[in-house]
Each structure stands twice: as C-alpha cells, then as structure tokens.
Design a protein around this motif. Structure first.
Motif, PDB file in Angstrom:
ATOM      1  N   LYS A  21       0.840  -1.202   0.000  1.00  0.00           N
ATOM      2  CA  LYS A  21       0.000   0.000   0.000  1.00  0.00           C
ATOM      3  C   LYS A  21       0.880   1.258   0.000  1.00  0.00           C
ATOM      4  O   LYS A  21       0.622   2.203  -0.735  1.00  0.00           O
ATOM      5  N   ALA A  22       1.929   1.246   0.810  1.00  0.00           N
ATOM      6  CA  ALA A  22       2.825   2.405   0.878  1.00  0.00           C
ATOM      7  C   ALA A  22       3.532   2.630  -0.458  1.00  0.00           C
ATOM      8  O   ALA A  22       3.659   3.771  -0.916  1.00  0.00           O
ATOM      9  N   MET A  23       3.978   1.562  -1.100  1.00  0.00           N
ATOM     10  CA  MET A  23       4.667   1.694  -2.385  1.00  0.00           C
ATOM     11  C   MET A  23       3.722   2.205  -3.471  1.00  0.00           C
ATOM     12  O   MET A  23       4.100   3.051  -4.287  1.00  0.00           O
ATOM     13  N   GLN A  24       2.483   1.716  -3.492  1.00  0.00           N
ATOM     14  CA  GLN A  24       1.500   2.205  -4.466  1.00  0.00           C
ATOM     15  C   GLN A  24       1.224   3.687  -4.234  1.00  0.00           C
ATOM     16  O   GLN A  24       1.138   4.467  -5.181  1.00  0.00           O
ATOM     17  N   GLU A  86      -1.174   8.264   5.110  1.00  0.00           N
ATOM     18  CA  GLU A  86      -2.438   8.475   5.823  1.00  0.00           C
ATOM     19  C   GLU A  86      -3.321   7.228   5.718  1.00  0.00           C
ATOM     20  O   GLU A  86      -3.074   6.348   4.887  1.00  0.00           O
ATOM     21  N   ALA A  87      -4.354   7.169   6.531  1.00  0.00           N
ATOM     22  CA  ALA A  87      -5.246   6.004   6.565  1.00  0.00           C
ATOM     23  C   ALA A  87      -5.914   5.748   5.219  1.00  0.00           C
ATOM     24  O   ALA A  87      -6.169   4.591   4.857  1.00  0.00           O
ATOM     25  N   ASP A  88      -6.153   6.815   4.438  1.00  0.00           N
ATOM     26  CA  ASP A  88      -6.798   6.648   3.130  1.00  0.00           C
ATOM     27  C   ASP A  88      -5.802   6.357   2.006  1.00  0.00           C
ATOM     28  O   ASP A  88      -6.169   6.279   0.838  1.00  0.00           O
ATOM     29  N   THR A  90      -3.278   8.281   1.039  1.00  0.00           N
ATOM     30  CA  THR A  90      -2.584   9.463   0.528  1.00  0.00           C
ATOM     31  C   THR A  90      -1.319   9.699   1.344  1.00  0.00           C
ATOM     32  O   THR A  90      -1.168   9.175   2.446  1.00  0.00           O
ATOM     33  N   LEU A  91      -0.419  10.486   0.771  1.00  0.00           N
ATOM     34  CA  LEU A  91       0.833  10.788   1.450  1.00  0.00           C
ATOM     35  C   LEU A  91       0.865  12.255   1.857  1.00  0.00           C
ATOM     36  O   LEU A  91       0.395  13.110   1.124  1.00  0.00           O
ATOM     37  N   THR A  92       1.447  12.501   3.015  1.00  0.00           N
ATOM     38  CA  THR A  92       1.697  13.860   3.473  1.00  0.00           C
ATOM     39  C   THR A  92       3.202  14.038   3.536  1.00  0.00           C
ATOM     40  O   THR A  92       3.885  13.342   4.304  1.00  0.00           O
ATOM     41  N   ALA A  93       3.722  14.951   2.703  1.00  0.00           N
ATOM     42  CA  ALA A  93       5.166  15.222   2.707  1.00  0.00           C
ATOM     43  C   ALA A  93       5.502  16.032   3.948  1.00  0.00           C
ATOM     44  O   ALA A  93       4.819  17.005   4.274  1.00  0.00           O
ATOM     45  N   LEU A  94       6.523  15.628   4.637  1.00  0.00           N
ATOM     46  CA  LEU A  94       6.955  16.323   5.845  1.00  0.00           C
ATOM     47  C   LEU A  94       8.260  17.050   5.563  1.00  0.00           C
ATOM     48  O   LEU A  94       9.124  16.534   4.837  1.00  0.00           O
ATOM     49  N   GLU A  95       8.386  18.236   6.108  1.00  0.00           N
ATOM     50  CA  GLU A  95       9.632  18.969   5.930  1.00  0.00           C
ATOM     51  C   GLU A  95      10.755  18.124   6.514  1.00  0.00           C
ATOM     52  O   GLU A  95      10.723  17.743   7.675  1.00  0.00           O
ATOM     53  N   THR A  96      11.723  17.811   5.686  1.00  0.00           N
ATOM     54  CA  THR A  96      12.801  16.903   6.055  1.00  0.00           C
ATOM     55  C   THR A  96      14.141  17.594   5.907  1.00  0.00           C
ATOM     56  O   THR A  96      14.406  18.214   4.889  1.00  0.00           O
ATOM     57  N   THR A  97      14.962  17.483   6.927  1.00  0.00           N
ATOM     58  CA  THR A  97      16.329  17.989   6.828  1.00  0.00           C
ATOM     59  C   THR A  97      17.283  16.812   6.984  1.00  0.00           C
ATOM     60  O   THR A  97      16.983  15.837   7.685  1.00  0.00           O
ATOM     61  N   PHE A 110       2.001   8.728  14.866  1.00  0.00           N
ATOM     62  CA  PHE A 110       2.862   7.569  14.689  1.00  0.00           C
ATOM     63  C   PHE A 110       2.121   6.520  13.875  1.00  0.00           C
ATOM     64  O   PHE A 110       1.026   6.110  14.237  1.00  0.00           O
ATOM     65  N   SER A 111       2.720   6.131  12.757  1.00  0.00           N
ATOM     66  CA  SER A 111       2.112   5.148  11.855  1.00  0.00           C
ATOM     67  C   SER A 111       3.146   4.760  10.808  1.00  0.00           C
ATOM     68  O   SER A 111       4.331   4.729  11.088  1.00  0.00           O
ATOM     69  N   THR A 112       2.686   4.534   9.580  1.00  0.00           N
ATOM     70  CA  THR A 112       3.564   4.141   8.486  1.00  0.00           C
ATOM     71  C   THR A 112       4.151   5.380   7.819  1.00  0.00           C
ATOM     72  O   THR A 112       3.433   6.340   7.534  1.00  0.00           O
ATOM     73  N   TYR A 113       5.453   5.326   7.570  1.00  0.00           N
ATOM     74  CA  TYR A 113       6.167   6.436   6.933  1.00  0.00           C
ATOM     75  C   TYR A 113       7.030   5.896   5.807  1.00  0.00           C
ATOM     76  O   TYR A 113       7.484   4.752   5.848  1.00  0.00           O
ATOM     77  N   ILE A 114       7.253   6.752   4.815  1.00  0.00           N
ATOM     78  CA  ILE A 114       8.129   6.427   3.694  1.00  0.00           C
ATOM     79  C   ILE A 114       9.288   7.414   3.725  1.00  0.00           C
ATOM     80  O   ILE A 114       9.081   8.618   3.866  1.00  0.00           O
TER      81      ILE A 114
END
Length: 163
Positions: A21-24, A86-88, A90-97, A110-114
C-alpha cells in the motif's frame, strides 16, 4: 505530553500489505507531483507507554521531532523526503532535513512512513505542434504598411490635382 516511560520504535517494513500500500501510494504521489523517486524505504514508527503497554498514536500537545539515520544505500547528493502514509493511502510530505547522516522531520502522529530519495523532477513535456511563427506580429506589420501606402498614395493624388 509524552510519558517518560514511552519507548520509540522504528520497524523497517519490506513485505506485506502495508508495504504494498505504501509503495503504491508513493508511486501515485510521485506521478501527481511530477517527480521521480529513487530508493524508497518503508517504516512503521510507533510509540508505546511501557508502563501500560498501550500504543501512543498521537501526541496530545503538539509535534515531536524524529531523527533517524539516512537509510543505507541512499545517495547523499539527492534530496530526501519523509512522507506519512495516511489512513486513506494518501501521502503527506513532511519537511525533512538531512545533516550528518541523519534525517530529521516533525510529526504529531505515529504510523507508516516512507523515506525516499527524489531522483529528479520530471520535466514537463512540451506538446506544442505546428509552426511557432509570430503570425500576429506579421499581420500588424502588414496592416501598418498597407495604411502607410494608402496614405502616401492619396496624398500624392491630392498634390497632382492641385498642380
């Protein structure tokens, strides 16, 4: 508030429904955003209160900063982005450094992250067909020339009549 008895775990996911699901989701989001993702790693981040053995899924009073090592094999010259799945789906991009081999991002859940490399931005394809000659400019020049010619011709006829 996070209890002092909380334990953070980052589990690498490499197979199964959550991974698929995460890869799709990652592929769909990349296509929509017009980017090409490089390597992708899927994690399940969890926080557990060890005194009650209950999962903490959200921080009640705000955000928490999470820092994890850059996954092995990632190219340090490429941009790295962390996405929350997200549960549906979709992905939420997080500011990453990224600094000193560590990815840092802020979340309240806290859940699944890519964690993904951005290989490149996909250039928009120019689908314009036909001749790109500035026809409007040529029409204006032609029209101006015709008006100038007509004005000069009329003026010449008036001068001949006057003689």
């Amino acid at each position: 508030y996070i209890p002092t008895t909380a334990k953070f775990e980052a589990a690498l996911i490499t197979t199964g429904d959550v991974y698929n699901k995460a890869m799709q989701s990652a592929k769909a989001a990349a296509k929509t955003a017009g980017i090409e993702l490089g390597q992708i790693v899927v994690y399940d981040f969890s926080l557990t209160d060890t005194s009650t053995n209950k999962a903490i899924t959200k921080t009640l009073d705000g955000n928490i900063s999470i820092q994890i090592p850059v996954p092995s094999g990632f190219d340090p010259s490429k941009k790295i982005i962390v996405y929350r799945v997200e549960a549906d789906g979709t992905l939420t991009a997080l500011e990453t450094t990224v600094e000193n081999g560590m990815c840092t991002f802020v979340t309240n859940h806290f859940s699944t992250y890519i964690v993904s490399e951005v290989a490149q931005t996909v250039a928009a394809t120019n689908t314009q067909t036909g001749d790109a000659t500035p026809i409007t400019l040529y029409a204006i020049i032609l029209g101006g020339s015709a008006c100038t010619f007509m004005y000069a011709t009329r003026k010449k006829k008036r001068i001949r009549k006057a003689l």
